[in-house]
Design an enzyme around this catalytic site. Sequence first.
Site, mmCIF file in Angstrom:
data_model
loop_
_atom_site.group_PDB
_atom_site.id
_atom_site.type_symbol
_atom_site.label_atom_id
_atom_site.label_comp_id
_atom_site.label_asym_id
_atom_site.label_seq_id
_atom_site.Cartn_x
_atom_site.Cartn_y
_atom_site.Cartn_z
ATOM 1 N N SER A 251 40.186 -6.806 35.662
ATOM 2 C CA SER A 251 40.915 -5.866 34.809
ATOM 3 C C SER A 251 40.181 -4.531 34.724
ATOM 4 O O SER A 251 38.995 -4.432 35.060
ATOM 5 C CB SER A 251 41.077 -6.455 33.403
ATOM 6 N N THR A 252 40.911 -3.516 34.236
ATOM 7 C CA THR A 252 40.270 -2.204 34.030
ATOM 8 C C THR A 252 39.152 -2.313 32.985
ATOM 9 O O THR A 252 38.287 -1.449 32.935
ATOM 10 C CB THR A 252 41.308 -1.151 33.578
ATOM 11 N N GLU A 253 39.182 -3.361 32.173
ATOM 12 C CA GLU A 253 38.139 -3.548 31.150
ATOM 13 C C GLU A 253 36.952 -4.361 31.678
ATOM 14 O O GLU A 253 35.879 -4.369 31.068
ATOM 15 C CB GLU A 253 38.724 -4.271 29.919
ATOM 16 N N ASP B 179 41.476 -17.312 33.740
ATOM 17 C CA ASP B 179 40.369 -17.101 32.793
ATOM 18 C C ASP B 179 39.533 -18.373 32.626
ATOM 19 O O ASP B 179 40.063 -19.482 32.739
ATOM 20 C CB ASP B 179 40.944 -16.657 31.438
ATOM 21 N N ARG C 246 48.211 -18.552 31.305
ATOM 22 C CA ARG C 246 46.817 -18.197 31.061
ATOM 23 C C ARG C 246 46.012 -19.468 30.845
ATOM 24 O O ARG C 246 46.403 -20.335 30.054
ATOM 25 C CB ARG C 246 46.637 -17.287 29.853
ATOM 26 N N LEU D 63 55.535 -16.153 51.034
ATOM 27 C CA LEU D 63 55.050 -15.832 49.679
ATOM 28 C C LEU D 63 54.434 -14.439 49.620
ATOM 29 O O LEU D 63 53.626 -14.068 50.471
ATOM 30 C CB LEU D 63 53.962 -16.853 49.297
ATOM 31 N N ARG E 26 26.984 -17.380 36.075
ATOM 32 C CA ARG E 26 28.410 -17.012 35.964
ATOM 33 C C ARG E 26 29.068 -16.869 37.329
ATOM 34 O O ARG E 26 30.238 -17.221 37.505
ATOM 35 C CB ARG E 26 28.569 -15.706 35.172
ATOM 36 N N TRP F 196 35.038 -3.775 34.002
ATOM 37 C CA TRP F 196 33.890 -2.932 34.398
ATOM 38 C C TRP F 196 32.792 -2.934 33.338
ATOM 39 O O TRP F 196 31.666 -2.524 33.612
ATOM 40 C CB TRP F 196 34.341 -1.486 34.640
ATOM 41 N N SER G 288 45.504 -9.638 27.278
ATOM 42 C CA SER G 288 44.380 -8.859 27.803
ATOM 43 C C SER G 288 44.835 -7.774 28.791
ATOM 44 O O SER G 288 44.256 -7.614 29.866
ATOM 45 C CB SER G 288 43.335 -9.782 28.461
ATOM 46 N N ASN H 278 36.138 -18.728 34.052
ATOM 47 C CA ASN H 278 35.105 -18.964 35.066
ATOM 48 C C ASN H 278 33.700 -19.001 34.465
ATOM 49 O O ASN H 278 32.876 -19.844 34.831
ATOM 50 C CB ASN H 278 35.126 -17.855 36.129
ATOM 51 N N HIS I 210 32.715 -17.883 39.208
ATOM 52 C CA HIS I 210 33.669 -17.038 39.938
ATOM 53 C C HIS I 210 33.935 -17.596 41.338
ATOM 54 O O HIS I 210 35.047 -17.528 41.841
ATOM 55 C CB HIS I 210 33.163 -15.598 40.008
HETATM 56 C C1 IPE Z 1 41.369 -11.251 31.590
HETATM 57 O O1 IPE Z 1 40.293 -12.048 31.237
HETATM 58 C C2 IPE Z 1 41.103 -10.608 32.935
HETATM 59 C C3 IPE Z 1 41.097 -11.511 34.085
HETATM 60 C C4 IPE Z 1 41.334 -12.788 34.066
HETATM 61 C C5 IPE Z 1 40.820 -10.868 35.348
HETATM 62 P P1 IPE Z 1 39.097 -11.509 30.325
HETATM 63 O O2 IPE Z 1 38.144 -12.631 30.211
HETATM 64 O O3 IPE Z 1 38.586 -10.222 30.865
HETATM 65 O O4 IPE Z 1 39.833 -11.219 28.947
HETATM 66 P P2 IPE Z 1 39.268 -11.170 27.457
HETATM 67 O O5 IPE Z 1 38.074 -10.246 27.473
HETATM 68 O O6 IPE Z 1 38.899 -12.563 27.078
HETATM 69 O O7 IPE Z 1 40.415 -10.655 26.643
HETATM 70 C C1 IPE Z 2 37.885 -14.851 34.480
HETATM 71 O O1 IPE Z 2 36.834 -15.603 33.999
HETATM 72 C C2 IPE Z 2 37.509 -14.020 35.676
HETATM 73 C C3 IPE Z 2 37.375 -12.563 35.402
HETATM 74 C C4 IPE Z 2 37.650 -11.974 34.286
HETATM 75 C C5 IPE Z 2 36.895 -11.747 36.505
HETATM 76 P P1 IPE Z 2 35.793 -15.024 32.950
HETATM 77 O O2 IPE Z 2 34.649 -14.445 33.705
HETATM 78 O O3 IPE Z 2 36.456 -14.103 32.006
HETATM 79 O O4 IPE Z 2 35.335 -16.354 32.227
HETATM 80 P P2 IPE Z 2 35.002 -16.526 30.675
HETATM 81 O O5 IPE Z 2 36.192 -16.034 29.916
HETATM 82 O O6 IPE Z 2 33.784 -15.713 30.409
HETATM 83 O O7 IPE Z 2 34.783 -17.978 30.517
HETATM 84 MG MG MG Z 3 37.346 -14.413 30.221
#
Ligand code: IPE
Ligand code: IPE
Ligand code: MG
Length: 245
Positions: free
Chosen positions: A65-67, A20, A193, A131, A33, A69, A201, A22, A37
């Site tokens: 994640s599924t969220e 998390d 994390r 691995l 953004r 999207w 999450s 990026n 990534h």
């Molecule tokens: C969790 O991070 C999902 C991934 C790292 C792929 P999110 O950035 O989506 O989580 P929330 O929204 O902060 O809980």
């Molecule tokens: C994690 O980084 C990568 C994905 C969830 C795909 P974020 O994109 O959630 O980065 P922040 O949380 O917005 O900084």
């Molecule tokens: Mg995030």
Amino acid sequence: MTDLILDRERMPLHVAVIMDGNGRWAKKKGLPRLAGHNAGMKAMKKIVDHSDKLGIKYLTVYAFSTENWKRSLAEVTGIFKLLVTYVNSDLKELVENNVRVKVLGDYSSLPADAVRSLERTLKETENNTGLQFNIALNYGGRDEIRRAVEAIGEKIRRGDMEPGDVTEEAIGEELFTGRLHDGFSPDPELIIRTSGEMRLSNFLLWQGAYSELVFSDVLWPDFTPEEYERAIAEYQSRDRRFGGR
Ligand code: IPE
Ligand code: IPE
Ligand code: MG
């Protein structure tokens, strides 16, 4: 490298990582953004290599994640494009390093080129014995449990199973990480994390029941093998009791 502080006898077999931060990394630098990534993919690559060096057997990364999207179409398609670039450019190296790639999650709903690249990667690495690198893609812990319940319900309906047979093991087998599935992996001893957020999450809700959680304030693109070793050292300092005294 600081790996001298690690106890080689107490290395976790399976490490899972919520990559998390990026977006915040990019914002801090005044970049889009997707640049975050992209930098995140590079950080991931180093952690894959380093896991192998440390003798870790399973590494699971939460990539989408599924969220996720819910994000803008541009960000979502951009993430999958980067994923395609990563797997295509790294396939040779993954094969050379004996890494077996698996996907946790229903990746069939990803863009067609991503599905193609992933399938090629799965196929070309399937006989590797080093691995196991699980990429959680379109993954959600609740979605995974819902699918397991559906599969078990179907077995009961067909008469292949009795309600009394629904043990924890039977549920575990139906998960993406279960014995009946391709991504078979033991429960992770450690979940890391990054980015300072302290929540799961929707990651590995079932498998993480007794995982040690280590949170790092570092944003994912800045997460180095040294940070990784620090997280493992923290894990090694924990007293795991599993409800015992
Ligand atoms: C969790 O991070 C999902 C991934 C790292 C792929 P999110 O950035 O989506 O989580 P929330 O929204 O902060 O809980
Ligand atoms: C994690 O980084 C990568 C994905 C969830 C795909 P974020 O994109 O959630 O980065 P922040 O949380 O917005 O900084
Ligand atoms: Mg995030």
